[in-house]
Scaffold this active site. Structure first.
Site, PDB file in Angstrom:
ATOM      1  N   LYS A 114      98.452 118.652  32.145  1.00 42.77           N
ATOM      2  CA  LYS A 114      98.857 117.263  31.891  1.00 42.77           C
ATOM      3  C   LYS A 114     100.348 117.154  31.585  1.00 42.77           C
ATOM      4  O   LYS A 114     101.005 116.214  32.017  1.00 42.77           O
ATOM      5  CB  LYS A 114      98.037 116.659  30.749  1.00 42.77           C
ATOM      6  CG  LYS A 114      96.623 116.332  31.177  1.00 42.77           C
ATOM      7  CD  LYS A 114      95.869 115.603  30.092  1.00 42.77           C
ATOM      8  CE  LYS A 114      94.418 115.385  30.518  1.00 42.77           C
ATOM      9  NZ  LYS A 114      93.570 114.936  29.437  1.00 42.77           N
ATOM     10  N   LYS A 199      89.194 118.576  40.123  1.00 40.48           N
ATOM     11  CA  LYS A 199      88.054 117.957  39.452  1.00 40.48           C
ATOM     12  C   LYS A 199      88.031 116.445  39.679  1.00 40.48           C
ATOM     13  O   LYS A 199      89.075 115.818  39.739  1.00 40.48           O
ATOM     14  CB  LYS A 199      88.219 118.264  37.956  1.00 40.48           C
ATOM     15  CG  LYS A 199      87.173 117.732  37.050  1.00 40.48           C
ATOM     16  CD  LYS A 199      87.578 117.902  35.587  1.00 40.48           C
ATOM     17  CE  LYS A 199      88.539 116.831  35.129  1.00 40.48           C
ATOM     18  NZ  LYS A 199      88.642 116.674  33.680  1.00 40.48           N
ATOM     19  N   LYS A 202      88.310 110.860  35.638  1.00 39.38           N
ATOM     20  CA  LYS A 202      88.278 109.409  35.545  1.00 39.38           C
ATOM     21  C   LYS A 202      89.649 108.758  35.456  1.00 39.38           C
ATOM     22  O   LYS A 202      89.804 107.591  35.736  1.00 39.38           O
ATOM     23  CB  LYS A 202      87.376 108.946  34.400  1.00 39.38           C
ATOM     24  CG  LYS A 202      87.770 109.406  33.004  1.00 39.38           C
ATOM     25  CD  LYS A 202      86.873 108.731  31.961  1.00 39.38           C
ATOM     26  CE  LYS A 202      86.155 109.701  31.048  1.00 39.38           C
ATOM     27  NZ  LYS A 202      86.993 110.638  30.325  1.00 39.38           N
TER      28      LYS A 202
HETATM   29  P1  TYM Z   1      85.820 113.692  29.193  1.00 41.40           P
HETATM   30  O1  TYM Z   1      85.770 112.291  28.670  1.00 41.40           O
HETATM   31  O2  TYM Z   1      86.921 114.056  30.109  1.00 41.40           O
HETATM   32  O3  TYM Z   1      84.464 114.025  29.902  1.00 41.40           O
HETATM   33  C1  TYM Z   1      83.197 113.785  29.295  1.00 41.40           C
HETATM   34  C2  TYM Z   1      82.227 114.875  29.738  1.00 41.40           C
HETATM   35  O4  TYM Z   1      82.115 114.881  31.162  1.00 41.40           O
HETATM   36  C3  TYM Z   1      82.395 116.184  31.667  1.00 41.40           C
HETATM   37  N1  TYM Z   1      83.091 116.042  32.951  1.00 41.40           N
HETATM   38  C4  TYM Z   1      82.684 116.598  34.091  1.00 41.40           C
HETATM   39  N2  TYM Z   1      81.646 117.392  34.377  1.00 41.40           N
HETATM   40  C5  TYM Z   1      81.498 117.793  35.663  1.00 41.40           C
HETATM   41  N3  TYM Z   1      82.367 117.438  36.649  1.00 41.40           N
HETATM   42  C6  TYM Z   1      83.434 116.663  36.398  1.00 41.40           C
HETATM   43  N4  TYM Z   1      84.256 116.315  37.373  1.00 41.40           N
HETATM   44  C7  TYM Z   1      83.631 116.208  35.074  1.00 41.40           C
HETATM   45  N5  TYM Z   1      84.574 115.430  34.481  1.00 41.40           N
HETATM   46  C8  TYM Z   1      84.227 115.347  33.183  1.00 41.40           C
HETATM   47  C9  TYM Z   1      83.303 116.823  30.621  1.00 41.40           C
HETATM   48  O5  TYM Z   1      83.256 118.226  30.718  1.00 41.40           O
HETATM   49  C10 TYM Z   1      82.714 116.282  29.349  1.00 41.40           C
HETATM   50  O6  TYM Z   1      81.592 117.045  28.944  1.00 41.40           O
HETATM   51  N6  TYM Z   1      87.667 116.417  25.419  1.00 41.40           N
HETATM   52  C11 TYM Z   1      86.478 115.781  25.945  1.00 41.40           C
HETATM   53  C12 TYM Z   1      85.889 114.764  25.025  1.00 41.40           C
HETATM   54  C13 TYM Z   1      85.586 115.280  23.665  1.00 41.40           C
HETATM   55  C14 TYM Z   1      84.464 116.073  23.319  1.00 41.40           C
HETATM   56  C15 TYM Z   1      84.583 116.273  21.910  1.00 41.40           C
HETATM   57  C16 TYM Z   1      83.439 116.655  24.045  1.00 41.40           C
HETATM   58  C17 TYM Z   1      86.288 115.021  22.534  1.00 41.40           C
HETATM   59  N7  TYM Z   1      85.676 115.618  21.459  1.00 41.40           N
HETATM   60  C18 TYM Z   1      83.654 117.034  21.211  1.00 41.40           C
HETATM   61  C19 TYM Z   1      82.495 117.426  23.349  1.00 41.40           C
HETATM   62  C20 TYM Z   1      82.613 117.610  21.951  1.00 41.40           C
HETATM   63  C21 TYM Z   1      86.840 115.060  27.237  1.00 41.40           C
HETATM   64  O7  TYM Z   1      87.973 114.772  27.498  1.00 41.40           O
HETATM   65  O8  TYM Z   1      85.762 114.723  27.979  1.00 41.40           O
END
Ligand code: TYM
Length: 335
Positions: A114, A199, A202
């Site tokens: 990033k 990947k 969003k």
């Molecule tokens: P985030 O919001 O980017 O994504 C939420 C969840 O979706 C999964 N994910 C994917 N899985 C498969 N293929 C993809 N293309 C894909 N894009 C996203 C992510 O792996 C995630 O499980 N840092 C985290 C949010 C967070 C969090 C936490 C998660 C903050 N605190 C504590 C677990 C526990 C994030 O940015 O997820």
């Protein structure tokens, strides 16, 4: 025996995608909420680590909560809440900043990617982007979670969480549970349909290769039918050599429940047929989510009530644990 505790979250930086759904949310709905004491969180503070529009973050936070309910999270079975409603996350995050090192933070892949992107555009990087994984560790450790169901891209952050928990416990005494990441057996990393080497994210600017949970069926069909495949004609499951086709096979396997991607490959002799079936399978998986979302949007007070009750329960769980961590590091308890 204590019940398994699960924590996971989504960040409201964009509309939720098929990647979020297959990589994380579906597992929460189908398995996690039934077999464990599960907490799911719209992690809005994390959305402030990049340039943001306040009204948009507010809108996306509500939308994410509504979509999680529409996907099947059941507030009678699990706890759903918004991160900023529970102060313990930031209270604990500071203690963990005093446990982590700056080198450790700078090694995080997502931070490196990033910052490189941001600097290439001549932009600046918020300090919170560097410390973000510490806040994520606090999210998890504040609840004593045993398991963290996430997609592949979050594994490194969960590893860091484990390291911080172990280090803290060694220095100050046993306070934290050391959690482990769990991942779905297929589609743990759904790739962008237009660029199958990256990947499906969003917050990407180019949306042609991203399927959003709220996309209309025709939009889903168009995006899947236009997916970039590879030169070659036979359908094989080879993520390294043929990432585009492998991605479609993974999505099809996850959405149709019809077998492993390797096995599905044998059933197709053209990319066209594979794309058509994948598109229809995705449309069918998303249909009930969209329909339920439309109903829930009409009843915002229901969603508010769920989030209010969720935050209350979450506060009650996190407070004593975070208090213990404060005492353990040497802070004087409130007099
Ligand atoms: P985030 O919001 O980017 O994504 C939420 C969840 O979706 C999964 N994910 C994917 N899985 C498969 N293929 C993809 N293309 C894909 N894009 C996203 C992510 O792996 C995630 O499980 N840092 C985290 C949010 C967070 C969090 C936490 C998660 C903050 N605190 C504590 C677990 C526990 C994030 O940015 O997820």
């Amino acid at each position: 025996m204590t019940r398994t505790r699960i924590f996971s979250g989504v960040k409201p930086t964009g509309h939720l995608t098929l990647g979020n759904y297959l990589g994380a949310v579906r597992q929460w709905v189908r398995e996690d909420q039934h077999r464990a004491d599960a907490l799911f969180c719209v992690v809005d503070l994390h959305a402030l680590t990049v340039e943001h529009d306040p009204a948009r973050v507010r809108r996306l936070s509500r939308q994410a909560a509504t979509l999680l309910l529409a996907s099947g999270l059941d507030p009678r079975l699990c706890t759903l809440f918004v991160q900023s409603h529970v102060d313990e996350h930031t209270r604990l995050s500071y203690l963990l900043e005093c446990t982590a090192t700056d080198g450790e933070m700078r090694r995080m892949i997502q931070y490196k990617e990033k910052t490189a992107r941001e600097r290439a555009r001549g932009g600046s990087v918020r300090l919170s982007l560097l410390t973000y994984p510490v806040l994520m560790a606090a999210d998890i450790l504040a609840y004593g979670a045993h398991e963290v169901p996430v997609g592949d891209d979050q594994t490194q952050h969960v590893e860091l969480t484990r390291d911080l928990a172990v280090r803290f416990n060694q220095r100050y005494g046993q306070v934290f549970t050391v959690p482990r990441a769990t991942r779905p057996s297929v589609a743990a990393r759904v790739m962008d349909l237009q660029d199958p080497t990256s990947k499906m994210g969003k917050s990407h600017a180019d949306t042609a290769g991203i399927v959003y949970l709220l996309d209309e069926p025709d939009v889903v069909r168009r995006k899947v039918l236009r997916a970039v495949t590879d030169s070659g004609t036979s359908v094989e499951y080879d993520p390294e050599g043929r990432p585009g086709v492998a991605n479609l096979l993974e999505v099809l396997a996850a959405c149709s429940g019809g077998g492993r991607p390797e096995e599905l490959a044998a059933e197709y002799d053209s990319y066209g047929a594979l794309k058509k079936d994948t598109a229809e399978a995705v449309v069918e998986v998303l249909r009930p989510v969209r329909e339920r979302h439309a109903e829930l949007v009409a009843d915002p007070s229901y969603v508010d009530g769920v989030l209010r009750a969720g935050a209350e329960r979450a506060r009650g769980l996190a407070r004593p644990l975070v208090d213990r961590a404060h005492e353990a590091v040497g802070l004087l308890p409130p007099l």
